[in-house]
Design a protein around this motif. Sequence first.
Motif, PDB file in Angstrom:
ATOM      1  N   MET A  42       0.830  -1.212   0.000  1.00 50.50           N
ATOM      2  CA  MET A  42       0.000   0.000   0.000  1.00 50.50           C
ATOM      3  C   MET A  42       0.867   1.266   0.000  1.00 50.50           C
ATOM      4  O   MET A  42       0.563   2.241   0.676  1.00 50.50           O
ATOM      5  CB  MET A  42      -0.980   0.017   1.179  1.00 50.50           C
ATOM      6  CG  MET A  42      -2.007  -1.101   1.120  1.00 50.50           C
ATOM      7  SD  MET A  42      -3.429  -0.838   2.204  1.00 50.50           S
ATOM      8  CE  MET A  42      -2.693  -0.978   3.813  1.00 50.50           C
ATOM      9  N   LYS A  43       1.983   1.216  -0.744  1.00 48.09           N
ATOM     10  CA  LYS A  43       2.869   2.371  -0.912  1.00 48.09           C
ATOM     11  C   LYS A  43       3.510   2.825   0.395  1.00 48.09           C
ATOM     12  O   LYS A  43       3.901   3.981   0.530  1.00 48.09           O
ATOM     13  CB  LYS A  43       2.131   3.543  -1.580  1.00 48.09           C
ATOM     14  CG  LYS A  43       1.584   3.187  -2.964  1.00 48.09           C
ATOM     15  CD  LYS A  43       0.710   4.272  -3.531  1.00 48.09           C
ATOM     16  CE  LYS A  43      -0.096   3.726  -4.707  1.00 48.09           C
ATOM     17  NZ  LYS A  43      -1.344   4.455  -4.916  1.00 48.09           N
ATOM     18  N   MET A  69       0.727 -12.947   3.219  1.00 41.07           N
ATOM     19  CA  MET A  69       0.366 -12.829   4.631  1.00 41.07           C
ATOM     20  C   MET A  69       0.512 -14.194   5.309  1.00 41.07           C
ATOM     21  O   MET A  69       0.059 -15.198   4.784  1.00 41.07           O
ATOM     22  CB  MET A  69      -1.083 -12.340   4.761  1.00 41.07           C
ATOM     23  CG  MET A  69      -1.466 -12.232   6.197  1.00 41.07           C
ATOM     24  SD  MET A  69      -2.751 -11.118   6.687  1.00 41.07           S
ATOM     25  CE  MET A  69      -3.193 -10.107   5.409  1.00 41.07           C
TER      26      MET A  69
ATOM     27  N   THR B  58      -7.349  -2.525   7.303  1.00 35.95           N
ATOM     28  CA  THR B  58      -6.754  -3.287   6.211  1.00 35.95           C
ATOM     29  C   THR B  58      -5.577  -4.127   6.709  1.00 35.95           C
ATOM     30  O   THR B  58      -4.672  -3.582   7.355  1.00 35.95           O
ATOM     31  CB  THR B  58      -6.273  -2.336   5.095  1.00 35.95           C
ATOM     32  OG1 THR B  58      -7.371  -1.516   4.698  1.00 35.95           O
ATOM     33  CG2 THR B  58      -5.778  -3.109   3.886  1.00 35.95           C
ATOM     34  N   TYR B  59      -5.619  -5.416   6.426  1.00 32.94           N
ATOM     35  CA  TYR B  59      -4.548  -6.399   6.678  1.00 32.94           C
ATOM     36  C   TYR B  59      -4.299  -6.729   8.145  1.00 32.94           C
ATOM     37  O   TYR B  59      -4.014  -7.883   8.477  1.00 32.94           O
ATOM     38  CB  TYR B  59      -3.219  -5.981   6.021  1.00 32.94           C
ATOM     39  CG  TYR B  59      -3.277  -5.954   4.506  1.00 32.94           C
ATOM     40  CD1 TYR B  59      -4.059  -6.875   3.804  1.00 32.94           C
ATOM     41  CD2 TYR B  59      -2.585  -5.012   3.769  1.00 32.94           C
ATOM     42  CE1 TYR B  59      -4.133  -6.855   2.428  1.00 32.94           C
ATOM     43  CE2 TYR B  59      -2.642  -4.986   2.380  1.00 32.94           C
ATOM     44  CZ  TYR B  59      -3.419  -5.909   1.713  1.00 32.94           C
ATOM     45  OH  TYR B  59      -3.483  -5.883   0.348  1.00 32.94           O
ATOM     46  N   LYS B 209      -2.937 -10.530 -11.169  1.00 27.80           N
ATOM     47  CA  LYS B 209      -2.446 -10.595  -9.793  1.00 27.80           C
ATOM     48  C   LYS B 209      -2.410  -9.182  -9.202  1.00 27.80           C
ATOM     49  O   LYS B 209      -1.953  -8.245  -9.859  1.00 27.80           O
ATOM     50  CB  LYS B 209      -1.043 -11.201  -9.804  1.00 27.80           C
ATOM     51  CG  LYS B 209      -0.487 -11.533  -8.439  1.00 27.80           C
ATOM     52  CD  LYS B 209       0.797 -12.339  -8.602  1.00 27.80           C
ATOM     53  CE  LYS B 209       1.422 -12.631  -7.270  1.00 27.80           C
ATOM     54  NZ  LYS B 209       2.685 -13.365  -7.438  1.00 27.80           N
ATOM     55  N   LYS B 212       1.718  -4.889  -5.145  1.00 23.55           N
ATOM     56  CA  LYS B 212       1.970  -4.374  -3.795  1.00 23.55           C
ATOM     57  C   LYS B 212       1.352  -3.002  -3.555  1.00 23.55           C
ATOM     58  O   LYS B 212       1.147  -2.607  -2.413  1.00 23.55           O
ATOM     59  CB  LYS B 212       3.478  -4.305  -3.523  1.00 23.55           C
ATOM     60  CG  LYS B 212       4.222  -3.319  -4.435  1.00 23.55           C
ATOM     61  CD  LYS B 212       5.702  -3.268  -4.088  1.00 23.55           C
ATOM     62  CE  LYS B 212       6.546  -2.586  -5.132  1.00 23.55           C
ATOM     63  NZ  LYS B 212       6.177  -1.234  -5.535  1.00 23.55           N
ATOM     64  N   ASP B 213       1.089  -2.258  -4.627  1.00 26.28           N
ATOM     65  CA  ASP B 213       0.617  -0.882  -4.443  1.00 26.28           C
ATOM     66  C   ASP B 213      -0.889  -0.773  -4.243  1.00 26.28           C
ATOM     67  O   ASP B 213      -1.400   0.327  -4.044  1.00 26.28           O
ATOM     68  CB  ASP B 213       1.023  -0.030  -5.649  1.00 26.28           C
ATOM     69  CG  ASP B 213       2.526   0.134  -5.753  1.00 26.28           C
ATOM     70  OD1 ASP B 213       3.184   0.059  -4.694  1.00 26.28           O
ATOM     71  OD2 ASP B 213       3.032   0.311  -6.866  1.00 26.28           O
ATOM     72  N   ALA B 214      -1.605  -1.892  -4.302  1.00 29.27           N
ATOM     73  CA  ALA B 214      -3.071  -1.844  -4.198  1.00 29.27           C
ATOM     74  C   ALA B 214      -3.488  -1.221  -2.864  1.00 29.27           C
ATOM     75  O   ALA B 214      -3.030  -1.644  -1.800  1.00 29.27           O
ATOM     76  CB  ALA B 214      -3.645  -3.247  -4.311  1.00 29.27           C
ATOM     77  N   ASP B 215      -4.343  -0.211  -2.933  1.00 32.64           N
ATOM     78  CA  ASP B 215      -4.827   0.438  -1.713  1.00 32.64           C
ATOM     79  C   ASP B 215      -6.210   1.032  -1.979  1.00 32.64           C
ATOM     80  O   ASP B 215      -6.859   0.680  -2.969  1.00 32.64           O
ATOM     81  CB  ASP B 215      -3.814   1.488  -1.222  1.00 32.64           C
ATOM     82  CG  ASP B 215      -3.603   2.624  -2.218  1.00 32.64           C
ATOM     83  OD1 ASP B 215      -4.332   2.689  -3.227  1.00 32.64           O
ATOM     84  OD2 ASP B 215      -2.716   3.468  -1.968  1.00 32.64           O
ATOM     85  N   VAL B 217      -6.998   3.828  -3.044  1.00 31.90           N
ATOM     86  CA  VAL B 217      -7.033   4.660  -4.237  1.00 31.90           C
ATOM     87  C   VAL B 217      -7.296   3.784  -5.466  1.00 31.90           C
ATOM     88  O   VAL B 217      -8.128   4.117  -6.312  1.00 31.90           O
ATOM     89  CB  VAL B 217      -5.720   5.443  -4.408  1.00 31.90           C
ATOM     90  CG1 VAL B 217      -5.718   6.203  -5.732  1.00 31.90           C
ATOM     91  CG2 VAL B 217      -5.508   6.391  -3.230  1.00 31.90           C
ATOM     92  N   ARG B 222      -1.228  -7.141 -12.430  1.00 35.90           N
ATOM     93  CA  ARG B 222      -0.160  -7.584 -13.313  1.00 35.90           C
ATOM     94  C   ARG B 222      -0.518  -8.964 -13.861  1.00 35.90           C
ATOM     95  O   ARG B 222      -1.217  -9.718 -13.207  1.00 35.90           O
ATOM     96  CB  ARG B 222       1.133  -7.672 -12.494  1.00 35.90           C
ATOM     97  CG  ARG B 222       2.384  -7.923 -13.311  1.00 35.90           C
ATOM     98  CD  ARG B 222       3.599  -7.868 -12.421  1.00 35.90           C
ATOM     99  NE  ARG B 222       3.759  -6.532 -11.830  1.00 35.90           N
ATOM    100  CZ  ARG B 222       4.443  -6.288 -10.719  1.00 35.90           C
ATOM    101  NH1 ARG B 222       4.987  -7.287 -10.055  1.00 35.90           N
ATOM    102  NH2 ARG B 222       4.558  -5.060 -10.272  1.00 35.90           N
ATOM    103  N   LYS B 293      -6.326  -9.344  -1.609  1.00 30.55           N
ATOM    104  CA  LYS B 293      -5.077  -8.843  -1.031  1.00 30.55           C
ATOM    105  C   LYS B 293      -4.021  -8.680  -2.119  1.00 30.55           C
ATOM    106  O   LYS B 293      -4.092  -9.328  -3.159  1.00 30.55           O
ATOM    107  CB  LYS B 293      -4.514  -9.871  -0.033  1.00 30.55           C
ATOM    108  CG  LYS B 293      -5.216  -9.953   1.280  1.00 30.55           C
ATOM    109  CD  LYS B 293      -4.447 -10.866   2.230  1.00 30.55           C
ATOM    110  CE  LYS B 293      -4.526 -12.324   1.841  1.00 30.55           C
ATOM    111  NZ  LYS B 293      -5.865 -12.886   2.044  1.00 30.55           N
ATOM    112  N   THR B 294      -2.989  -7.905  -1.808  1.00 30.36           N
ATOM    113  CA  THR B 294      -1.761  -7.947  -2.598  1.00 30.36           C
ATOM    114  C   THR B 294      -1.332  -9.407  -2.732  1.00 30.36           C
ATOM    115  O   THR B 294      -1.290 -10.124  -1.736  1.00 30.36           O
ATOM    116  CB  THR B 294      -0.672  -7.118  -1.876  1.00 30.36           C
ATOM    117  OG1 THR B 294      -0.987  -5.739  -2.054  1.00 30.36           O
ATOM    118  CG2 THR B 294       0.719  -7.402  -2.420  1.00 30.36           C
TER     119      THR B 294
END
Lengths: 79, 328
Positions: A42-43, A69, B58-59, B209, B212-215, B217, B222, B293-294
Amino acid sequence: MATIKATMPGVFYRRPSPEAEPYVKEGGGFAAGQTIALIEVMKTFNEVRADTSGTLVRFLLEDGDEVAMGQDIVEVDAA
Amino acid sequence: MSELIVHSPGLYTTVQDTGRDGHYDIGMPPSGAMDQYSYRAANLLVGNPEDAAALEATYIGPRLEFTDDRLVAVTGADAPVSRNGEPVPAWQTLAVRAGDVLSFEMITAGARIYIAVGGGVDVPEYLGSRSTYTLTGLGGHQGRKLAEGDRLPLGEAAAGGGAPREGAAVADALRPAFWEVTPVRTVVGLCSYRLTEGGTRSFLDTTWKVTKDADRVGYRLRGGTLDFIERQQPFGAGSDPANVVDLGYPVGSIQVPGGDEPIVLLNDAVTGGGYATIGTVVSADRDRIAQAKTGDQVSFEPVDLDGALAARRDRRQRLDRVRDALRS
């Protein structure tokens, strides 16, 4: 063998920045609450901390590896 | 003063509600709970109006202490929940007292946990919503994700009874599924004419897939490449074949900068820009992608507008069944 697990998915790093030394070297000791690794998701870069003290036997992932995870990231010997 | 004390915030926990609708024209995205179904069900379990403000984690779930007697419910992702260290069920009405602590273990499926408290989280409204929009620091609790030591004001629980009793539960059949590959129904269109036939096929046939940047926004994906039709770019459009002159971006719309990594724009996304959007995830299935999830996989299933509206009606009916079952 005890392990520390990833608490979130993302990309794994064993050091705070590309040029830095690892947080903990293989064979090195760590204290409870100490940062063991970073996971980027998440950046943001998020620290993974040890719950208990112990010795880090070996890393199970390379810098930049994807991590799921709950995946084991390091093998440890509990103190 | 009744409060919720944040012992630990988790990774990314925010106050959210149904969203800040009606301000898209000034470039304000709605924010709001990403998985609206789980969020609304959590409110119903504690006797709140469906649109009361709740927490989205989240997570990693937060650790929360209560300061008075309340009802609380946990929905969304699968994660073991405890009250004072004793396991308690999710998707059920729980009673807590002053000093009780709610905590979570690692999520086993899904990505986002919802926690509703009787009376709702009573942070100030901003433009008619309590949802947090962290990018500009507005709404929610001080416009940001929760931090250790935060104390969240709680509203008055609805008077006159009518709230479910402890142990009231949402039936298994009415809880969301978690998939190996999450299918998201999508209306292909808007600028899909910019894709080659092979590009459209690749979009629909690829198992994507989550990166990692999924949030909140957006979700960058990929797994394949999408070819755009060669053309002389029109005046005002950028040089990337995925550029158009200018476009409004519906929530859930999918853009493909560079043609290789689709981005599904979600609740906190930019409202317009210069990329072609090749389709839009239907509103009901934003709930599904919110629980991916990522590292998880998603696939796009084409539906027409009737299919999108049917999905929306179906979600509404499922929520009505949850409400009716909790009333009886």
